[in-house]
Design a protein around this motif. Structure first.
Motif, PDB file in Angstrom:
ATOM      1  N   ALA A   1      26.339 -21.229  59.056  1.00  0.00           N
ATOM      2  CA  ALA A   1      27.025 -22.137  57.446  1.00  0.00           C
ATOM      3  C   ALA A   1      25.589 -23.413  57.845  1.00  0.00           C
ATOM      4  CB  ALA A   1      28.026 -22.602  58.202  1.00  0.00           C
ATOM      5  N   LEU A   2      24.465 -24.019  58.406  1.00  0.00           N
ATOM      6  CA  LEU A   2      23.873 -24.762  58.087  1.00  0.00           C
ATOM      7  C   LEU A   2      22.783 -24.128  57.526  1.00  0.00           C
ATOM      8  CD1 LEU A   2      23.407 -26.445  61.580  1.00  0.00           C
ATOM      9  CD2 LEU A   2      24.695 -27.419  59.320  1.00  0.00           C
TER      10      LEU A   2
ATOM     11  N   ARG B   1      28.904 -30.916  43.881  1.00  0.00           N
ATOM     12  CA  ARG B   1      29.235 -32.368  44.245  1.00  0.00           C
ATOM     13  C   ARG B   1      30.673 -32.449  45.670  1.00  0.00           C
ATOM     14  NH1 ARG B   1      28.503 -32.240  38.242  1.00  0.00           N
ATOM     15  NH2 ARG B   1      26.267 -32.403  38.020  1.00  0.00           N
ATOM     16  N   ASP B   2      31.056 -30.965  45.897  1.00  0.00           N
ATOM     17  CA  ASP B   2      31.952 -30.522  46.764  1.00  0.00           C
ATOM     18  C   ASP B   2      31.232 -29.569  47.519  1.00  0.00           C
ATOM     19  OD1 ASP B   2      32.141 -28.178  45.608  1.00  0.00           O
ATOM     20  OD2 ASP B   2      34.512 -28.457  44.798  1.00  0.00           O
ATOM     21  N   THR B   3      32.358 -29.992  48.624  1.00  0.00           N
ATOM     22  CA  THR B   3      32.480 -28.494  49.814  1.00  0.00           C
ATOM     23  C   THR B   3      32.682 -27.069  49.078  1.00  0.00           C
ATOM     24  OG1 THR B   3      31.713 -30.379  51.398  1.00  0.00           O
ATOM     25  CG2 THR B   3      31.975 -28.041  52.082  1.00  0.00           C
ATOM     26  N   HIS B   4      33.681 -26.591  48.877  1.00  0.00           N
ATOM     27  CA  HIS B   4      34.547 -25.599  49.222  1.00  0.00           C
ATOM     28  C   HIS B   4      34.318 -24.435  47.828  1.00  0.00           C
ATOM     29  CE1 HIS B   4      36.834 -28.443  51.991  1.00  0.00           C
ATOM     30  NE2 HIS B   4      37.243 -27.236  52.597  1.00  0.00           N
ATOM     31  N   ALA B   5      34.707 -25.713  46.988  1.00  0.00           N
ATOM     32  CA  ALA B   5      34.458 -24.856  45.508  1.00  0.00           C
ATOM     33  C   ALA B   5      32.974 -24.326  45.274  1.00  0.00           C
ATOM     34  CB  ALA B   5      34.987 -25.861  44.318  1.00  0.00           C
ATOM     35  N   THR B   6      32.195 -25.230  45.483  1.00  0.00           N
ATOM     36  CA  THR B   6      31.087 -24.463  45.399  1.00  0.00           C
ATOM     37  C   THR B   6      30.266 -23.466  46.432  1.00  0.00           C
ATOM     38  OG1 THR B   6      29.988 -26.052  46.700  1.00  0.00           O
ATOM     39  CG2 THR B   6      30.204 -26.863  44.548  1.00  0.00           C
ATOM     40  N   ALA B   7      31.137 -23.977  48.184  1.00  0.00           N
ATOM     41  CA  ALA B   7      30.904 -22.640  49.014  1.00  0.00           C
ATOM     42  C   ALA B   7      31.545 -20.721  48.650  1.00  0.00           C
ATOM     43  CB  ALA B   7      31.156 -24.092  50.275  1.00  0.00           C
ATOM     44  N   ARG B   8      32.504 -20.898  47.905  1.00  0.00           N
ATOM     45  CA  ARG B   8      33.429 -19.623  47.745  1.00  0.00           C
ATOM     46  C   ARG B   8      32.550 -18.949  46.484  1.00  0.00           C
ATOM     47  NH1 ARG B   8      37.908 -23.354  47.681  1.00  0.00           N
ATOM     48  NH2 ARG B   8      39.234 -23.043  50.180  1.00  0.00           N
ATOM     49  N   ALA B   9      32.075 -19.978  45.643  1.00  0.00           N
ATOM     50  CA  ALA B   9      30.859 -19.379  44.452  1.00  0.00           C
ATOM     51  C   ALA B   9      29.665 -18.954  44.932  1.00  0.00           C
ATOM     52  CB  ALA B   9      31.190 -20.401  43.852  1.00  0.00           C
ATOM     53  N   GLY B  10      29.449 -18.421  43.527  1.00  0.00           N
ATOM     54  CA  GLY B  10      28.300 -17.833  44.242  1.00  0.00           C
ATOM     55  C   GLY B  10      27.132 -18.445  44.617  1.00  0.00           C
TER      56      GLY B  10
ATOM     57  N   THR C   1      29.216 -31.039  56.740  1.00  0.00           N
ATOM     58  CA  THR C   1      30.661 -30.515  56.835  1.00  0.00           C
ATOM     59  C   THR C   1      30.664 -28.679  56.056  1.00  0.00           C
ATOM     60  OG1 THR C   1      30.072 -32.500  55.294  1.00  0.00           O
ATOM     61  CG2 THR C   1      31.729 -31.230  54.120  1.00  0.00           C
ATOM     62  N   LEU C   2      29.813 -28.245  56.025  1.00  0.00           N
ATOM     63  CA  LEU C   2      30.457 -27.151  55.465  1.00  0.00           C
ATOM     64  C   LEU C   2      30.661 -25.947  56.702  1.00  0.00           C
ATOM     65  CD1 LEU C   2      30.402 -24.475  53.688  1.00  0.00           C
ATOM     66  CD2 LEU C   2      27.960 -24.338  53.648  1.00  0.00           C
ATOM     67  N   ALA C   3      29.683 -26.376  57.505  1.00  0.00           N
ATOM     68  CA  ALA C   3      29.483 -25.336  58.725  1.00  0.00           C
ATOM     69  C   ALA C   3      31.326 -25.995  59.989  1.00  0.00           C
ATOM     70  CB  ALA C   3      28.902 -26.452  60.013  1.00  0.00           C
ATOM     71  N   ARG C   4      32.043 -27.370  59.414  1.00  0.00           N
ATOM     72  CA  ARG C   4      33.003 -27.724  60.271  1.00  0.00           C
ATOM     73  C   ARG C   4      34.141 -27.071  58.540  1.00  0.00           C
ATOM     74  NH1 ARG C   4      30.402 -32.484  59.798  1.00  0.00           N
ATOM     75  NH2 ARG C   4      31.904 -33.199  58.434  1.00  0.00           N
TER      76      ARG C   4
ATOM     77  N   ALA D   1      37.308 -24.635  60.479  1.00  0.00           N
ATOM     78  CA  ALA D   1      38.050 -24.294  60.130  1.00  0.00           C
ATOM     79  C   ALA D   1      38.926 -23.678  59.624  1.00  0.00           C
ATOM     80  CB  ALA D   1      38.420 -25.884  59.144  1.00  0.00           C
ATOM     81  N   GLY D   2      37.782 -22.081  59.105  1.00  0.00           N
ATOM     82  CA  GLY D   2      39.043 -21.695  58.159  1.00  0.00           C
ATOM     83  C   GLY D   2      38.735 -21.508  56.821  1.00  0.00           C
ATOM     84  N   GLU D   3      38.021 -22.758  56.394  1.00  0.00           N
ATOM     85  CA  GLU D   3      38.334 -23.079  55.048  1.00  0.00           C
ATOM     86  C   GLU D   3      37.915 -22.317  53.982  1.00  0.00           C
ATOM     87  OE1 GLU D   3      39.978 -27.252  56.344  1.00  0.00           O
ATOM     88  OE2 GLU D   3      38.201 -27.637  55.404  1.00  0.00           O
ATOM     89  N   VAL D   4      36.228 -21.954  54.432  1.00  0.00           N
ATOM     90  CA  VAL D   4      35.192 -21.508  53.423  1.00  0.00           C
ATOM     91  C   VAL D   4      35.312 -20.656  54.000  1.00  0.00           C
ATOM     92  CG1 VAL D   4      33.654 -21.285  52.470  1.00  0.00           C
ATOM     93  CG2 VAL D   4      34.259 -23.780  52.608  1.00  0.00           C
ATOM     94  N   PRO D   5      35.308 -18.777  53.906  1.00  0.00           N
ATOM     95  CA  PRO D   5      35.629 -17.570  55.201  1.00  0.00           C
ATOM     96  C   PRO D   5      33.871 -17.163  55.276  1.00  0.00           C
ATOM     97  CG  PRO D   5      36.367 -17.413  52.470  1.00  0.00           C
ATOM     98  CD  PRO D   5      35.424 -18.537  52.539  1.00  0.00           C
TER      99      PRO D   5
END
Length: 835
Positions: free
Chosen positions: A21-22, A230-239, A254-257, A261-265
């Protein structure tokens, strides 16, 4: 060099979930994270496209400088562009750079785009072909290229937040098309832009997956523009695969956490890491021992042939051959817009040549913004003319009126280091009490990345001015935050100037200049001292500048006219400044200004053998174009530009360029001018009718059409032939016979356009479909074979969300520009199964 899918999976499996994740977050401004456990070294990324800066923005760390992207597209010569890509690769390898952030595949949608010098063309086909050539050249030597900025990042106003609204068909046929061509050429990175498209920020857009990774099969890395995440979840779930810069930002820890937490696959992160591993393998940054040693490079074998099995390294970039290639490129991209039997000038028949204009002596060789580099040398037009005429003719230079704009940064000609007496300035870093922590000599007043030391509170730049002109000088300091400027201890400026933008190009590269004036006398030294506090959020740039009193415009024009009248030929050079054409802002006008227009008119009236050389990266208004004996567009021609343009002026080389963008006579004539959003939105209401297509649709005539450019010979267009029918999905070959009717050998660019009047869907009146360059001696006939790719015959069906090819008649037109097509024929498109 690569790694197998099995090996990639094995390496991925050895990494702990938190480590995975890092990895997709940047480690520094220009480096990715290393992971020694799997032999992964850091990847070093650097701006392009005109030069490879590397990690340091320092005038002492120089880089070879190519002509601007507009000049490369104007060559209409993919082999030459590919060779220039190889030169960029050699520079990258010399500097330990793995990834070049080029080419820029955005389009010249409006002539007001401030960054058009860094883009190729108004046309998606020419942009795609030129970009693919540069990509091939860069990537042939183990360096990765980056297609940017994906997508619809075609203007600078509010570029970080603008929401571009573009129809599905125009998006596919126009704006995505060059990126599709880049993926087909094997590009290894695609950069996600700052802007949004249809309400979704590009770093979180589904366009990063479909069509990029699914339909097109892109298996490389999608990297963000710097600070675009500018955010973590939407960009990480995208391409998106890599968020730059680092280490701070919405990814990293932030992405590692979020993954934990299961918020990003976790599977989404695994795909990003796979792509990074493949990229590192290609660039030689994956293997035993890599990433463990000191220095900017990925290891000691970076520049050796053994580190690239099957790929010999390019020749070192700093050779006479490299300079010769850059000189050739400047000539090849120069566009002869008009010629009334003035060019080429015969050097053996000239006694005196007047070279006129401030741009003649200080030719602008590159555009402004993050892509700027410090070249090892700069050949001005004046330098080139003097060299060409040395021992033959006398060259007289008259500067003419001073161009509008803030004062230029201090340089070795205007300032000396007060401590050493060397030309340049003194840089000091001070603590909060004003005590010196560090000092060094620098070559000029433009400092973008001073070395920071612990406890540094203030950056100070001081210089001793030795005026050659008496009067009221304009002195300035550029930057953000608390700044002061003093002259011989007397305060001139002191204030707090907080950033009014979060655009990194403005904050870190091109901040506004704050000016004051002071009387200076010839022969009396004056100590200029500028200070800027190094507060968070105020950027890195500090620029100190000075300009003597502006000379009287009427006197300047009179001197220029007298010099031109006394000369056998006059060369007047006019152009834009970095405050006209730069990343971070769009233009508000295409005018060169009243003083420069008056200069050309005064010189042309005094001498009919006047050549006007235009030094700009994009279109400008030329209200005097019918008055000058010849008009030569030199673009931003790179470090050897003056030599290449002199080759053209004196007939050593033919002007090889053809316009990659339509030039209006007046801004008001352009079919698309809007670059400023309304309510945060910018509507591409013109649809597919961009560039010359828009001019044709509006039935307007520009000053010069897309594709226009003259050589030093003339051509007769004799015949165009195509097969009577072509199957949908097949390329079309167009044969065009032309004859050289002049007295010199020459090169002609044979252009092919298509039209479908009466089609079932709305098509442009005609559109560019392909080209081929031919050479022929005087009186000789030659046949060009122009390949029209199958994609030129298809359209995007919004109803079916798919590509479709309409059966029926297609008109095929051939000629020398979008507005000059003397040959026409037809072919039948056959779609199997169509009724």
């Amino acid at each position: 060099m690569g790694t197998s899918d099995e090996e990639t999976e094995r390496l991925l499996g050895t990494l702990a979930p938190r480590t995975r994740a890092l990895l997709p977050g940047g480690a520094t401004t220009w480096r990715t994270r290393a992971e020694p456990a799997v032999g992964l070294g850091p990847l070093v990324l650097s701006d392009g496209p005109a030069g490879i800066r590397g990690e340091a923005w320092d005038e002492r760390v120089t880089s070879l400088l190519l002509p601007s992207a507009t000049a490369l597209a104007a060559t209409w010569d993919e082999d030459l562009v590919e060779r220039l890509g190889g030169l960029l690769a050699a520079e990258a390898r010399r500097k330990g750079v793995h990834v070049v952030l080029a080419p820029n595949l955005n389009l010249h949608r409006s002539p007001l785009g401030g960054r058009h010098f860094e883009c190729f063309s108004e046309d998606p086909e020419l942009t795609g072909r030129t970009g693919a050539a540069l990509i091939r050249g860069i990537q042939a030597h183990g360096v990765a290229a980056t297609a940017k900025h994906y997508v619809a990042n075609d203007s600078e106003t509010d570029r970080l937040t603008v929401d571009v609204r573009v129809g599905e068909r125009a998006l596919r046929e126009v704006y995505l098309a060059p990126f599709e061509t880049a993926v087909a050429a094997g590009v290894r990175l695609v950069m996600a832009a700052y802007n949004a498209v249809d309400g979704i920020t590009m770093t979180a857009s589904t366009l990063l997956t479909d069509p990029l990774k699914t339909e097109w099969g892109f298996d490389g890395v999608v990297v963000s523009d710097w600070g675009a995440v500018r955010d973590t979840h939407a960009t990480a779930r995208a391409g998106l695969d890599l968020a730059m810069p680092g280490p701070e930002g919405p990814w990293g820890e932030t992405l590692a956490r979020a993954v934990a937490a299961g918020e990003v696959p976790g599977a989404a992160v695994d795909d990003k890491v796979r792509r990074l591993l493949r990229l590192a393998a290609h660039c030689g940054a994956l293997g035993p021992g890599l990433g463990l040693g000191p220095g900017p490079g990925p290891g000691p074998d970076w520049a050796s042939a053994s580190s690239r099995p099957g790929s010999a390294p390019p020749r070192p970039a700093r050779t006479r051959g490299a300079r010769a290639l850059l000189r050739r490129a400047a000539a090849a991209g120069a566009v002869l817009l008009a010629n009334r039997d003035v060019l080429p000038l015969d050097a053996d028949r000239l006694g005196t040549v007047a070279v006129i204009g401030a741009h003649a002596a200080r030719t602008r060789v590159q555009g402004g913004g993050s892509a700027g580099v410090f070249p090892p040398r700069q050949v001005s037009v004046l330098d080139g003319v003097r060299s060409a005429l040395r021992g033959r003719a006398r060259v007289v230079h008259v500067p003419g009126p001073r161009p509008d704009g803030p004062p230029p940064p201090l340089d070795a000609d205007t300032a000396t280091d007060p401590r050493t007496g060397q030309p340049g300035v003194l840089l000091r870093l001070l603590d909060a009490d004003g005590a010196e922590l560090y000092a060094e000599h620098r070559g000029g007043g433009r400092l973008l990345e001073p070395r920071l030391v612990p406890g540094a509170h203030t950056v100070e730049i001081s210089a001793r001015l030795r005026p050659r002109t008496a009067g009221r000088w304009t002195l300035g300091v550029a930057g953000f935050g608390r700044m002061s400027l003093s002259l011989d201890g007397r305060p001139l400026l002191d204030g707090d100037f907080p950033p009014d933008t979060d655009d990194p190009a403005v904050i870190h590269v091109d901040p506004p200049v704050r000016c004051a004036t002071a009387e200076l006398a010839v022969g009396q030294d004056a100590l200029l001292v500028a200070r800027r506090q190094l507060a968070p959020g105020t950027g890195r740039a500090t620029v100190v500048s000075a300009a003597p009193p502006a000379p009287d415009t009427a006197d300047c024009l009179d001197q220029a006219a007298r010099a031109a009248r006394s000369a056998d030929a006059a060369i007047v050079v006019v152009g834009t400044t970095e405050h006209d054409e730069s990343e971070g802002h769009d233009r508000t006008s295409l005018a060169l200004g009243a003083a420069q227009d008056a200069l050309v008119r005064a010189v042309a009236a005094a001498n009919p053998r006047t050549v006007a050389v235009v030094n700009s990266g994009g279109p400008v208004e030329l209200p005097w174009r019918e008055e000058a004996g010849a008009v030569l567009l030199g673009w931003f021609p790179g470090q050897e530009g003056g030599a290449g343009l002199a080759d053209v002026l004196f007939g050593r080389a033919e002007p090889g360029g053809r316009l990659p963008t339509t030039w209006p006579a007046r801004l008001a004539d352009a079919p698309v001018t809007r670059v400023r959003p309304t309510g945060g939105r910018l509507d591409y209401a013109e649809g597919v009718h961009v560039g010359h297509r828009g001019w044709l649709r509006r039935h307007r005539t520009p000053a010069y059409w897309f594709g226009h450019g003259l050589g030093y010979t003339t051509w007769a267009w004799e015949e165009v032939r195509v097969a009577p029918a072509v199957r949908a999905g097949d390329d079309l070959t167009v044969r065009v016979r032309v004859r050289n009717t002049g007295t010199r050998s020459g090169r002609e660019v044979v252009q092919v356009y298509l039209a479908r009047p009466g089609g079932a869907v709305e098509y442009p009146e005609r559109w560019f479909a392909g080209y081929a360059a031919v050479h022929a001696g005087p009186g000789r006939t030659v046949t060009a074979r122009v390949r029209v790719p199958a994609r030129a015959l298809r359209h995007w069906s919004v109803r079916e969300h798919a590509w479709r090819t309409e059966p029926g008649r297609v008109r095929v037109l051939a000629g020398r520009s979008a507005g000059d097509l003397p040959l026409t024929t037809e072919t039948e498109v056959v779609v199997p199964g169509a009724g």
